[in-house]
Design an enzyme around this catalytic site. Structure first.
Site, mmCIF file in Angstrom:
data_model
loop_
_atom_site.group_PDB
_atom_site.id
_atom_site.type_symbol
_atom_site.label_atom_id
_atom_site.label_comp_id
_atom_site.label_asym_id
_atom_site.label_seq_id
_atom_site.Cartn_x
_atom_site.Cartn_y
_atom_site.Cartn_z
ATOM 1 N N PRO A 2 0.893 -1.223 0.032
ATOM 2 C CA PRO A 2 0.098 0.027 -0.024
ATOM 3 C C PRO A 2 1.029 1.421 -0.065
ATOM 4 O O PRO A 2 1.585 1.387 0.868
ATOM 5 C CB PRO A 2 -0.780 -0.019 1.324
ATOM 6 C CG PRO A 2 -0.682 -1.473 1.750
ATOM 7 C CD PRO A 2 0.700 -2.073 1.267
ATOM 8 N N GLU A 3 0.718 2.181 -0.863
ATOM 9 C CA GLU A 3 1.388 3.405 -1.131
ATOM 10 C C GLU A 3 0.472 4.538 -0.280
ATOM 11 O O GLU A 3 -0.658 4.152 -0.317
ATOM 12 C CB GLU A 3 1.892 3.503 -2.533
ATOM 13 C CG GLU A 3 2.836 2.782 -3.022
ATOM 14 C CD GLU A 3 4.432 2.874 -2.575
ATOM 15 O OE1 GLU A 3 4.410 4.032 -1.685
ATOM 16 O OE2 GLU A 3 5.132 2.275 -2.889
#
Ligand SMILES: [Zn+2]
Length: 270
Positions: A2-3
């Site tokens: 997850p960015e």
């Protein structure tokens, strides 16, 4: 992994179901995350009402009057809005249970995430020394230009340094540098103010478009067996080494800078 856009999408997905809700307990099935989940988390958070769900860098912050629950999704964490009686899936490690009969259920196969409790007003080591948010006005061309003077580090490493600006991950650094025509290996201290202004605009644009795209997945946060999707976007360079540049047709090249893969066009990026 997850960015920042996925974390922001998660925040928007869970906030309407969390804000104003009273926590009854925190059920921890596996304490072994990146750092052990504190034993007293349930007694600290229990009885408290969530006043806001914020994001700082890639940390989600659930504020209450008695303190803040800090959640990081690590490499593979996700949150869903469920009922505590819904069937558990493998890796469903934590439930944040609300008085209204719902819960936020945390799934994390690789267990690199974290759940910690912060006392009110106490600066936490994880949150100090963080650079500005990339979508805030504090992140602008002048700031990057001033900050980079005398720096010999490649611009890509400089841009991915959380002390300079938070949340510009490898995908977004590659894409923004391509859109700005800047070679990833160029020394940060040797880039003009005009080019930094363009770079900042492009960083904001790639992150905003990813967040907008994530908006289409918001309903995935509620119920079901599926996990919130980490969305694929239209990418110019990331993951495209050896393929033709979408602007000029030259073959895209790949190099390693500070352990991370850079993909770039030798014709378009200087
Ligand atoms: Zn090109």
């Amino acid at each position: 992994m997850p960015e920042l856009p996925e974390v922001e999408t998660t925040r928007r997905g869970v906030a309407p179901y969390s804000e104003g809700q009273r926590i009854t307990e925190v059920i921890v099935r596996d304490h072994r995350l990146r750092w052990p989940v504190p034993d007293n988390l349930s007694s600290r958070a229990g009885g408290q009402t969530i006043t806001a769900v914020r994001r700082r860098a890639k940390y989600l912050l659930f504020d209450t009057d008695a303190g803040t629950l800090l959640v990081h999704l690590g490499m593979s964490g996700s949150l869903r809005v469920m009922s505590p009686t819904d069937t558990l899936l493998k890796h469903d490690h934590i439930d944040l249970v609300f008085e209204n009969g719902r819960c936020l259920r945390y799934n994390d196969p690789r267990r690199f995430g974290c759940w910690l409790w912060l006392k009110p007003g106490e600066p936490h080591p994880l949150l100090t020394h963080l650079g500005p948010e990339p979508l805030s006005d504090d992140f602008n061309g002048e700031y990057l230009y001033q900050r980079s003077r005398g720096r010999k580090a490649p611009i890509k490493q400089f841009l991915m340094d959380g002390k300079v600006v938070v949340g510009v991950g490898n995908i977004y650094a590659n894409e923004a540098l391509f859109l700005s025509g800047i070679a990833p290996s160029r020394a940060a201290g040797r880039i003009s103010l005009a080019r930094y202004r363009r770079l900042v605009d492009n960083v904001k644009q790639v992150l905003t478009s990813a967040i907008t795209q994530g908006g289409t997945t918001l309903r995935d946060f509620v119920g079901g067996d599926g996990k919130p999707g980490y969305f694929a976007q239209q990418l110019y360079v990331y993951g495209r080494a050896g393929q033709p540049c979408k602007a000029c047709g030259s073959e895209l090249r790949e190099s390693r800078l500070g352990q991370r893969t850079s993909v770039y066009c030798v014709t378009c990026q200087r």
